[in-house]
Scaffold this active site. Structure first.
Site: not given
Length: 359
Positions: A325-327
């Protein structure tokens, strides 16, 4: 009157129906810019189509930027963080405190995305949504009130800078793969077992429990969601936005708002993994081509992501087994887009290079 989602009097976010109208009034791509890009591609010193998807990506970027020569001088990464009441059902091996701790880690530069943003030469901003207050446990109540949902959408919308060539979206929130799985099941059908994955590290019994929790949520909200099950468009009363309100989360709502803002501003978007893709899926159900301004950066290792991408017609650019996640996947795809732009803008034409064309 409440603040307009588009900062324009004709749009109001005082109801889900009004937001739905904003989600269906979507500007299209600049076909003239795309044609100019295609015309130049035909003259570059290479066989036609030999750069494969790089050529399509250049047309995509330029079409939404409305430029015959696309650029990536201002790349923005936005991470939205939020907490989920369903964590009380034991769907994650990590405590909810990790959400705020990771937000602090982002802000001090210690996370993976900080390093990847530097490599991508992109600006990074982290937005804690709803002050990281938890949603309700959606197995027993709607995750968000209508007012809170609309406020979260507004938060995402307002976070998008108008002066932006590319927007990369990501999230952080313990428990949010459970919300994403529930959203996917409600929007596209199937049971919890069809969509539940490991998330932040569940073992097989943990994934089975997570699937049962999702099934409980779907059963609890069944009557309210019945109007849109399997429908390509929203039906009066309970539309995909209502599903997002009941089964989503604050950071997912913000991702939806940011993607909507990018469409209105003419900004191409790189989506990250499973949670990000599920969060913006309501746009695709509300309007044909609702996600045309987006590209999927990667296919995550989360169990339901490949299936969801196929449902949405999104073909990932990368497949690296990521599930952070987290770009992170979106940031990794930025250099690929930079390469596409560099080739298109920097290559010589056959005439410039005095290279004979195909006979």
């Amino acid at each position: 009157m409440k603040t307009s989602i588009l900062h324009d009097p004709k749009w109001s976010i005082d109801s889900l129906s009004a937001l739905r109208a904003a989600c269906t009034a979507l500007p299209g791509v600049d076909a003239a810019a795309q044609q100019q890009i295609a015309d130049r591609e035909a003259e570059l010193t290479k066989p036609a189509g030999s750069l494969g998807r790089l050529e399509e990506l250049t047309r995509w970027l330029g079409g939404w930027q409305k430029r015959a020569q696309p650029q990536l001088e201002r790349v923005q990464i936005l991470i939205f963080a939020g907490n989920h009441g369903v964590v009380r059902q034991g769907v994650s091996p990590w405590p909810q405190d990790v959400t705020s701790q990771m937000v602090q880690n982002f802000e001090t530069g210690g996370a993976a995305i900080n390093q990847l943003a530097r490599v991508a030469d992109a600006r990074l901003r982290v937005v804690p949504v709803h002050d990281l207050a938890s949603t309700a446990d959606f197995t027993t109540a709607p995750a968000m009130t209508e007012a809170a949902f609309l406020e979260a959408v507004q938060t995402g919308y307002d976070a998008v800078p108008r002066a932006c060539d590319l927007l990369c979206l990501g999230e952080m929130g313990i428990g949010n793969t459970t919300a994403a799985s529930a959203l996917a099941a409600a929007l596209f059908g199937g049971a919890g077992a069809d969509w539940a994955g490991r998330g932040t590290g569940l073992d097989a019994p943990g994934v089975a429990h997570k699937a049962r929790v999702i099934d409980a949520a779907l059963a609890f909200h069944k009557a309210e969601m019945a109007a849109t099950q399997g429908a390509a468009e929203a039906v009066a009363g309970f539309d995909p936005l209502e599903i997002a309100r009941r089964l989503g989360g604050y950071e997912l709502a913000a991702l939806l708002g940011a993607t909507l803002a990018a469409r209105h501003y003419g900004i191409p978007v790189l989506l990250d993994g499973f949670v990000c893709t599920a969060a913006v899926a309501p746009l695709a159900r509300l309007a044909a081509g609702g996600l045309d301004h987006t590209r999927l950066s990667h296919c995550s290792a989360e169990a339901g992501h490949a299936r969801l991408a196929e449902k949405l017609g999104l073909v990932p650019l990368l497949d690296l087994g990521l599930r952070l996640g987290e770009a992170s996947g979106a940031a990794l795809a930025v250099p690929l887009l930079r390469a596409a732009v560099a080739c298109h803008n920097g290559m010589a034409t056959f005439a410039q290079a005095a290279v004979s064309g195909r006979t």
